[in-house]
Design an enzyme around this catalytic site. Structure first.
Site, PDB file in Angstrom:
ATOM      1  N   LYS A  13       0.827  -1.212   0.000  1.00  0.00           N
ATOM      2  CA  LYS A  13       0.000   0.000   0.000  1.00  0.00           C
ATOM      3  C   LYS A  13       0.860   1.261   0.000  1.00  0.00           C
ATOM      4  O   LYS A  13       0.638   2.188  -0.770  1.00  0.00           O
ATOM      5  CB  LYS A  13      -0.903   0.057   1.252  1.00  0.00           C
ATOM      6  CG  LYS A  13      -1.861  -1.100   1.397  1.00  0.00           C
ATOM      7  CD  LYS A  13      -2.709  -0.968   2.665  1.00  0.00           C
ATOM      8  CE  LYS A  13      -1.896  -0.978   3.955  1.00  0.00           C
ATOM      9  NZ  LYS A  13      -1.194  -2.247   4.230  1.00  0.00           N
ATOM     10  N   ARG A  88      -9.065   1.416   8.958  1.00  0.00           N
ATOM     11  CA  ARG A  88      -8.646   0.043   9.216  1.00  0.00           C
ATOM     12  C   ARG A  88      -9.713  -0.717   9.987  1.00  0.00           C
ATOM     13  O   ARG A  88      -9.513  -1.889  10.296  1.00  0.00           O
ATOM     14  CB  ARG A  88      -7.386   0.081  10.063  1.00  0.00           C
ATOM     15  CG  ARG A  88      -6.139  -0.436   9.344  1.00  0.00           C
ATOM     16  CD  ARG A  88      -5.000  -0.347  10.332  1.00  0.00           C
ATOM     17  NE  ARG A  88      -3.844  -1.071   9.940  1.00  0.00           N
ATOM     18  CZ  ARG A  88      -2.774  -0.537   9.343  1.00  0.00           C
ATOM     19  NH1 ARG A  88      -2.766   0.726   8.985  1.00  0.00           N
ATOM     20  NH2 ARG A  88      -1.735  -1.286   9.098  1.00  0.00           N
ATOM     21  N   ARG A 127      11.560  -6.079   4.414  1.00  0.00           N
ATOM     22  CA  ARG A 127      11.301  -4.635   4.378  1.00  0.00           C
ATOM     23  C   ARG A 127      12.336  -3.914   5.253  1.00  0.00           C
ATOM     24  O   ARG A 127      12.650  -4.352   6.342  1.00  0.00           O
ATOM     25  CB  ARG A 127       9.889  -4.329   4.885  1.00  0.00           C
ATOM     26  CG  ARG A 127       9.658  -2.825   5.090  1.00  0.00           C
ATOM     27  CD  ARG A 127       8.207  -2.427   5.004  1.00  0.00           C
ATOM     28  NE  ARG A 127       7.390  -2.911   6.101  1.00  0.00           N
ATOM     29  CZ  ARG A 127       6.086  -2.643   6.210  1.00  0.00           C
ATOM     30  NH1 ARG A 127       5.464  -1.924   5.278  1.00  0.00           N
ATOM     31  NH2 ARG A 127       5.401  -3.124   7.221  1.00  0.00           N
ATOM     32  N   ARG A 160      11.716  -2.795  11.013  1.00  0.00           N
ATOM     33  CA  ARG A 160      10.805  -2.290  12.047  1.00  0.00           C
ATOM     34  C   ARG A 160      10.547  -3.375  13.085  1.00  0.00           C
ATOM     35  O   ARG A 160      10.414  -4.545  12.732  1.00  0.00           O
ATOM     36  CB  ARG A 160       9.468  -1.883  11.404  1.00  0.00           C
ATOM     37  CG  ARG A 160       9.429  -0.435  10.947  1.00  0.00           C
ATOM     38  CD  ARG A 160       8.283  -0.139  10.005  1.00  0.00           C
ATOM     39  NE  ARG A 160       6.988  -0.646  10.446  1.00  0.00           N
ATOM     40  CZ  ARG A 160       5.865  -0.524   9.735  1.00  0.00           C
ATOM     41  NH1 ARG A 160       5.881   0.091   8.558  1.00  0.00           N
ATOM     42  NH2 ARG A 160       4.737  -1.006  10.169  1.00  0.00           N
ATOM     43  N   ARG A 171      -0.365  -9.265  13.321  1.00  0.00           N
ATOM     44  CA  ARG A 171      -0.949  -8.194  12.501  1.00  0.00           C
ATOM     45  C   ARG A 171      -1.841  -8.759  11.402  1.00  0.00           C
ATOM     46  O   ARG A 171      -2.845  -8.151  11.042  1.00  0.00           O
ATOM     47  CB  ARG A 171       0.163  -7.329  11.904  1.00  0.00           C
ATOM     48  CG  ARG A 171       0.857  -6.487  12.974  1.00  0.00           C
ATOM     49  CD  ARG A 171       2.163  -5.928  12.495  1.00  0.00           C
ATOM     50  NE  ARG A 171       1.988  -4.949  11.442  1.00  0.00           N
ATOM     51  CZ  ARG A 171       2.962  -4.558  10.628  1.00  0.00           C
ATOM     52  NH1 ARG A 171       4.171  -5.077  10.755  1.00  0.00           N
ATOM     53  NH2 ARG A 171       2.728  -3.665   9.711  1.00  0.00           N
TER      54      ARG A 171
HETATM   55  P1  ADP Z   1       2.322  -1.767   3.214  1.00  0.00           P
HETATM   56  O1  ADP Z   1       2.336  -0.260   3.186  1.00  0.00           O
HETATM   57  O2  ADP Z   1       1.082  -2.347   2.579  1.00  0.00           O
HETATM   58  O3  ADP Z   1       2.569  -2.323   4.571  1.00  0.00           O
HETATM   59  P2  ADP Z   1       4.878  -1.577   1.777  1.00  0.00           P
HETATM   60  O4  ADP Z   1       4.566  -0.687   0.616  1.00  0.00           O
HETATM   61  O5  ADP Z   1       5.671  -1.024   2.879  1.00  0.00           O
HETATM   62  O6  ADP Z   1       3.512  -2.277   2.302  1.00  0.00           O
HETATM   63  O7  ADP Z   1       5.604  -2.881   1.185  1.00  0.00           O
HETATM   64  C1  ADP Z   1       6.040  -3.939   2.042  1.00  0.00           C
HETATM   65  C2  ADP Z   1       7.415  -4.435   1.579  1.00  0.00           C
HETATM   66  O8  ADP Z   1       7.301  -5.116   0.319  1.00  0.00           O
HETATM   67  C3  ADP Z   1       8.429  -3.307   1.357  1.00  0.00           C
HETATM   68  O9  ADP Z   1       9.716  -3.785   1.702  1.00  0.00           O
HETATM   69  C4  ADP Z   1       8.336  -3.027  -0.147  1.00  0.00           C
HETATM   70  O10 ADP Z   1       9.574  -2.520  -0.665  1.00  0.00           O
HETATM   71  C5  ADP Z   1       8.036  -4.414  -0.702  1.00  0.00           C
HETATM   72  N1  ADP Z   1       7.143  -4.386  -1.862  1.00  0.00           N
HETATM   73  C6  ADP Z   1       6.137  -3.507  -2.138  1.00  0.00           C
HETATM   74  N2  ADP Z   1       5.506  -3.826  -3.284  1.00  0.00           N
HETATM   75  C7  ADP Z   1       6.109  -4.957  -3.752  1.00  0.00           C
HETATM   76  C8  ADP Z   1       5.908  -5.795  -4.922  1.00  0.00           C
HETATM   77  N3  ADP Z   1       4.938  -5.521  -5.810  1.00  0.00           N
HETATM   78  N4  ADP Z   1       6.712  -6.873  -5.049  1.00  0.00           N
HETATM   79  C9  ADP Z   1       7.679  -7.151  -4.128  1.00  0.00           C
HETATM   80  N5  ADP Z   1       7.926  -6.411  -3.023  1.00  0.00           N
HETATM   81  C10 ADP Z   1       7.156  -5.322  -2.830  1.00  0.00           C
HETATM   82  P1  ADP Z   2       1.721  -1.437   7.343  1.00  0.00           P
HETATM   83  O1  ADP Z   2       2.045  -0.409   6.296  1.00  0.00           O
HETATM   84  O2  ADP Z   2       2.775  -2.475   7.438  1.00  0.00           O
HETATM   85  O3  ADP Z   2       0.357  -2.025   7.192  1.00  0.00           O
HETATM   86  P2  ADP Z   2       1.339   0.820   9.045  1.00  0.00           P
HETATM   87  O4  ADP Z   2       2.547   1.645   8.964  1.00  0.00           O
HETATM   88  O5  ADP Z   2       0.166   1.203   8.201  1.00  0.00           O
HETATM   89  O6  ADP Z   2       1.748  -0.684   8.723  1.00  0.00           O
HETATM   90  O7  ADP Z   2       0.830   0.696  10.529  1.00  0.00           O
HETATM   91  C1  ADP Z   2       1.693   0.305  11.574  1.00  0.00           C
HETATM   92  C2  ADP Z   2       0.882   0.183  12.849  1.00  0.00           C
HETATM   93  O8  ADP Z   2       0.312   1.459  13.186  1.00  0.00           O
HETATM   94  C3  ADP Z   2      -0.312  -0.765  12.782  1.00  0.00           C
HETATM   95  O9  ADP Z   2       0.049  -2.116  13.028  1.00  0.00           O
HETATM   96  C4  ADP Z   2      -1.204  -0.189  13.887  1.00  0.00           C
HETATM   97  O10 ADP Z   2      -0.738  -0.559  15.166  1.00  0.00           O
HETATM   98  C5  ADP Z   2      -0.991   1.314  13.742  1.00  0.00           C
HETATM   99  N1  ADP Z   2      -1.976   1.921  12.836  1.00  0.00           N
HETATM  100  C6  ADP Z   2      -1.736   2.500  11.631  1.00  0.00           C
HETATM  101  N2  ADP Z   2      -2.865   2.968  11.084  1.00  0.00           N
HETATM  102  C7  ADP Z   2      -3.883   2.673  11.961  1.00  0.00           C
HETATM  103  C8  ADP Z   2      -5.302   2.874  11.978  1.00  0.00           C
HETATM  104  N3  ADP Z   2      -5.932   3.478  10.945  1.00  0.00           N
HETATM  105  N4  ADP Z   2      -5.986   2.441  13.046  1.00  0.00           N
HETATM  106  C9  ADP Z   2      -5.386   1.844  14.078  1.00  0.00           C
HETATM  107  N5  ADP Z   2      -4.058   1.598  14.129  1.00  0.00           N
HETATM  108  C10 ADP Z   2      -3.310   2.011  13.083  1.00  0.00           C
END
Ligand code: ADP
Ligand code: ADP
Ligand code: ZN
Length: 214
Positions: A13, A88, A127, A160, A171
Site C-alpha cells: 500500500k 482500518r 522490508r 521495524r 498483525r
Molecule cells: P504496506 O504499506 O502495505 O505495509 P509496503 O509498501 O511497505 O507495504 O511494502 C512492504 C514491503 O514489500 C516493502 O519492503 C516493499 O519494498 C516491498 N514491496 C512492495 N511492493 C512490492 C511488490 N509488488 N513486489 C515485491 N515487493 C514489494
Molecule cells: P503497514 O504499512 O505495514 O500495514 P502501518 O505503517 O500502516 O503498517 O501501521 C503500523 C501500525 O500502526 C499498525 O500495526 C497499527 O498498530 C498502527 N496503525 C496505523 N494505522 C492505523 C489505523 N488506521 N488504526 C489503528 N491503528 C493504526
C-alpha cells in the site's frame, strides 16, 4: 481524487500510495507514518500508540479518527488525497464517510492491493524502513542504492520492530478480523477496485493508474 488504499500489512500500500501521490500531486496520508513520527518525537500520542503498535494491535479508534479528519481539512487536501492505512476498522470507515458527507464530498476509489498471507511474511522480513524520513525499501525487490542507508536522506535503514515474524502473524490476524470487512463495505458502495499485488511493483502501479484513468 480521493482514494483509500486497502490491503494486508506488507501488501504494498505504502509503496503504491507514494507513487500515486507523486504522479497526481496529491498528499499521501499514512496513519502509520504519523504514529511513527509521534513516537520519534516523544509526544503523548506517540507513547500511547507505541503500546499497541509494538504488540501488532490497532491503535484505538478514539486516538486515530480525529487525527485523520483534522488532517483532511488542511489546504493541501483541496484536490484530493490518498489515504494509506486508514480506515482500518468499520467504525473508522463510517466516521470518514460521515465527515465527508458533512462537507458534501465522497471517496472516489478504494483500491485493494491483494496479496495472500503466505507471501506477506517473506515480504515483511525483507522490508527496511528509514529512521530519518520513513522511506521504505526491500532487501531483494527494492534495495537502497546506498546499502544499509537511505537513498533520500542518508539515515540508517532498520527492520521495524513490528515487522519481526511473530508480530507480523499477529498483525495478519488483526487484519483479517478488523480490516478485511472493509472490502465488503466499499464493494457495497461500488467504489472497490482490486489489483493483484503479487506482481512486480511497476505492474501493480500500471494496474492502479489504469483504474484511476479509466
Ligand atoms: P504496506 O504499506 O502495505 O505495509 P509496503 O509498501 O511497505 O507495504 O511494502 C512492504 C514491503 O514489500 C516493502 O519492503 C516493499 O519494498 C516491498 N514491496 C512492495 N511492493 C512490492 C511488490 N509488488 N513486489 C515485491 N515487493 C514489494
Ligand atoms: P503497514 O504499512 O505495514 O500495514 P502501518 O505503517 O500502516 O503498517 O501501521 C503500523 C501500525 O500502526 C499498525 O500495526 C497499527 O498498530 C498502527 N496503525 C496505523 N494505522 C492505523 C489505523 N488506521 N488504526 C489503528 N491503528 C493504526
Ligand atoms: Zn530516509
Amino acid at each position: 481524487m480521493k482514494i483509500v488504499m486497502l490491503g494486508a500489512p506488507g501488501a504494498g500500500k505504502g509503496t503504491q500510495a507514494k507513487m500515486i501521490a507523486a504522479k497526481y500531486s496529491i498528499p499521501h496520508i499514512s496513519t502509520g507514518d504519523i504514529f511513527r513520527a509521534n513516537i520519534k518525537n516523544g509526544t503523548e500520542l506517540g507513547k500511547k500508540a507505541k503500546e499497541y503498535m509494538d504488540q501488532g494491535l490497532l491503535v484505538p479508534d478514539e486516538l486515530t479518527v480525529d487525527l485523520v479528519i483534522d488532517r483532511l481539512s488542511r489546504d493541501d487536501c483541496g484536490r484530493g488525497y490518498i489515504l494509506d492505512g486508514f480506515p482500518r476498522t468499520i467504525p473508522q470507515a463510517e466516521a470518514l464517510d460521515a465527515a465527508l458527507t458533512k462537507r458534501g464530498e465522497k471517496l472516489d476509489y478504494a483500491v485493494n492491493v491483494d496479496v495472500p498471507d503466505a507471501s506477506i511474511v517473506a515480504r515483511m522480513s525483507g522490508r527496511r524502513a528509514c529512521t530519518g524520513c520513513g522511506a521504505t525499501y526491500h532487501i531483494e525487490h527494492n534495495p537502497s542504492k546506498k546499502g544499509e542507508f537511505c537513498e533520500v536522506c542518508g539515515e540508517p535503514l532498520v527492520l521495524r520492530d513490528d515487522d519481526k515474524p511473530e508480530t507480523v502473524q499477529k498483525r495478519l490476524t488483526v487484519y483479517h478480523d478488523q480490516t478485511q470487512p472493509l472490502i465488503e463495505y466499499y464493494s457495497g458502495q461500488k467504489i472497490l477496485k482490486t489489483v493483484d499485488g503479487t506482481q512486480d511493483m511497476n505492474d501493480v502501479f500500471a494496474a492502479i493508474t489504469g483504474i484511476l484513468e479509466a
